[in-house]
Design a protein around this motif. Sequence first.
Motif, PDB file in Angstrom:
ATOM      1  N   ASN A  46      -6.291  -2.232   7.401  1.00 28.32           N
ATOM      2  CA  ASN A  46      -7.173  -2.022   6.254  1.00 28.32           C
ATOM      3  C   ASN A  46      -6.372  -1.374   5.124  1.00 28.32           C
ATOM      4  N   TYR A  53      -7.238   0.145   2.613  1.00 26.83           N
ATOM      5  CA  TYR A  53      -7.817   1.382   2.112  1.00 26.83           C
ATOM      6  C   TYR A  53      -7.493   2.574   3.011  1.00 26.83           C
ATOM      7  N   THR A  54      -6.958   2.301   4.235  1.00 28.84           N
ATOM      8  CA  THR A  54      -6.657   3.389   5.168  1.00 28.84           C
ATOM      9  C   THR A  54      -5.233   3.354   5.700  1.00 28.84           C
ATOM     10  N   SER A  55      -4.487   2.277   5.404  1.00 29.07           N
ATOM     11  CA  SER A  55      -3.145   2.115   5.961  1.00 29.07           C
ATOM     12  C   SER A  55      -2.112   1.977   4.851  1.00 29.07           C
ATOM     13  N   ASP A  56      -0.920   2.547   5.063  1.00 29.94           N
ATOM     14  CA  ASP A  56       0.181   2.396   4.121  1.00 29.94           C
ATOM     15  C   ASP A  56       1.228   1.417   4.637  1.00 29.94           C
ATOM     16  N   THR A 101       0.829  -1.209   0.000  1.00 27.39           N
ATOM     17  CA  THR A 101       0.000   0.000   0.000  1.00 27.39           C
ATOM     18  C   THR A 101       0.861   1.255   0.000  1.00 27.39           C
ATOM     19  N   GLU A 137      -8.056   0.020  11.298  1.00 23.91           N
ATOM     20  CA  GLU A 137      -7.536   0.927  10.277  1.00 23.91           C
ATOM     21  C   GLU A 137      -6.095   0.590   9.895  1.00 23.91           C
ATOM     22  N   ASP A 138      -5.308   0.132  10.871  1.00 21.35           N
ATOM     23  CA  ASP A 138      -3.908  -0.196  10.577  1.00 21.35           C
ATOM     24  C   ASP A 138      -3.782  -1.386   9.632  1.00 21.35           C
TER      25      ASP A 138
END
Length: 840
Positions: free
Chosen positions: A769, A771-774, A598, A766-767
């Motif tokens: 996912n 779509y929300t984490s790099d 990501t 979120e960490d």
Amino acid sequence: MRRLVAPLGRHVAFYIIMILSIVPTLAQISLQGVVLDAVSVRPIVGASIKCMEHPEGTSTNNQGTFYIKLDSSVVEIEISALGYQNQKVRLAGADRPLIVYLEKQEQFIETVDIVKKGRYKNRNPATELIDLVIQHKSQNRLTRKDSLYFQQYDKIKFGMVDPKPGFKNRLGDMSFFFKDVDTTSLRGHELLTLFLQEDVSDNYVRQRPTQQKKIIRSQSKTEFDSRYVNNPNISSYLNYLFQPVDIYDESIFFLNKLFLSPIADNAKMYYKYFVTDTLRTEKELFVRLRFAPRNSNDLLFHGQLVVSLDGRYAVKNVELNIDKKTNISWVNEFKISLSYFKNSEGVMLQDTSNVFVLFGRGKVDALFGQRSSVQHKYDTHSAIGDSIFSGAPIEMRLTKDQKIGDMRPVPLNPNEQRTYANIDSLNDLRSFKSLLAVGYLLAQGYFPVGKIELGPLEYLYHMNEMEGQRLRLGGRTTSGLSEKMYLEGYLAYGFRDERFKYYLRTAVALNGKSIATFPAHYLEASSQYDIFEPGKAIGYLKGDSFFRSFVSNKPTKWLETNAYKLGHVYEFGNHFSVETSFTHQRRHAIGDLRFSLTADSTQSLSQINTNDMQVVLRWAPFEKFYYRNLQRRTIVESYPVFNLQYNRGIKGFLGAGYDYDALRFSISKRFFMNQVGFGDVTMSAGKIWGVLPYPLLEMPNINEVKDRHTISYDMTNSMEFVADQFLKVAYDHELNGYILNKIPLIKRLRFREIFGVRMFYGKLSEDNNPYTSDKVVYFDKHQKGYTMTHVLQKQPYWEGYVGLDNILSILRVQYYYRFNYREHPNISNERFKLSLNFDF
């Protein structure tokens, strides 16, 4: 008139010969005898033999004979039977065979209920008496006693009914075995015993706290060649089928089904009752009741009860039978006989029980099974020490100098006595061993070669998109090599990827016992190199069987995996166990599987390496097992099973790249619901802490073999859902024909209703996912461009099924339906499934 000696006619000579053939022991007074009707000279079944000075006692078997060991100070016994005058006998000396003739008791009929073809009245003298029996159950059942001890003798038999005449003269050197048949136990039939087991055990029960202990002191059983026949499995399965029976239980378990007792709390809703007659003796008054099911297709009995009218309304005798219309397959006849005697406190204690079943199809009887039990030497007053209940609930403590023949309360008949020798002779024949080897290959898929066995057969060939055609040769050791060490493994080759794969596992006992025998204590280690669908666990059987070659929607995404595992298993006697392990895995994406980062979608994660420390705490009270070779499988009963699992990921060591913590808890239980069948409930919940690529998170299992803790989903695709905190629920119910049994014409088909539901609910932090984490990897895409993996929304995923079982006694059809997330691409929202399912 009392008579102890009478002219011996031809009806009596048989019993004299049988009595004199029994070899008595010299340590005590061994009393043997037969109780006969003084007029008809027929044996009296269930007659009670009670000592006057001590609590010893027994009863006659189905041939009217008895055998009991007495203290040397005993000088007088009392023989009694329902409908006969009691008789006291003074003993002239030790080991003297005894023949007792009982006179009919003067009796009169208080009530006679003549059954007419008319409307049954729910309120009648019989139902009023049943109300009293039900009200006094707690007073009469043994579980009211704080401390209870009794000795029990069990005899289990299993064999063939009416062996084909050709077996007796066309099987060469095996023909002798089929000529030694029992022609007296079942009128008009020949019985050939294939399995015989006898146990003598000490049994302890304590109520506060509730504890039970069974210590087997002596055992004798037939055994076939262990390379081909799993003797412990036969014993476990027959003990499971023929469990001890008590009329005071709400339901009676048989063939994985619950039959409602005729004196259950709600029995009047399902049974009709009729007073047959009332018997008055010098001291006691009994009523004989007949009962029958309101619906003959339900799991109910018909038979008769004999109930005391001394204010306790206890059951003296009971006979239970199933109707031919009952929705049971492969069973032509099922009979239970129970007998109780009154102790000095007036409590009815069970002294004998007999369960007999004929297995077959239609009018053809093929197999029989029988369990006969004698309970005696009751002690309801002595306190039981805590040390008695330590260890496993059932223990074998065999004493070498205590042979089963010295402890039998009832002697074996001549055919039973020869069974042990006949089986030993059969095992020595080469022709018989060859027959067993072929049967073992067809039934289990393994072929014995010396002290190892090759297989399973269905894993020899497989075909998939990655390997093309795959050949695999696998095998495992047997107890013939060692019971304290176990080896299994395989070598496989894929013709498309031109690579060899392998698996090797060993287990070594640390307690000097078999690694499969409960309680076990062993160390295990394994190494595996193979390709896996994402989400599949390492192991000997990983789903690459011949039949999996033909599934639709064949997987194209794979993980090439190197795995190494070291584990330790310790089981305690109370069925609590601790399992610890360390697993190192190196996974590499192959096929069209990609792990795009990501942080930079042009870059991919080449490997997923992990170190996993695992601790599993498991508690399975009263668990029993089926055994196959050096492996075992849990017998599903009504007791719950709990699992608590903790995993810790260790970063850095051996190139592992992830730290994480995971906690999972699961519970499963079977609920028996009498006439409405049974339901299996499994729940699992967990949470994973750490930043991880999604293949290391939780995904629903797809079409896995279900055990008590694995929830399988039939309508989801592989890798479709992912979560790092989750809840899974599964419910499966078998109604056993409760509804269809009440529909005219359809009830003749003996169909059974089944239904079930699956739920998966989870969240992705979120960490984790993409779509929300790099910090993680993107969900991979199908060749057609759509994303294959999804995060659940607010609602959980649901699927369910309904179906019919017992179609032609062998088929099951199910209709599966997916309730939501139906917009996902490349899924099936509904389908039918036809499968083989053999069940009673």
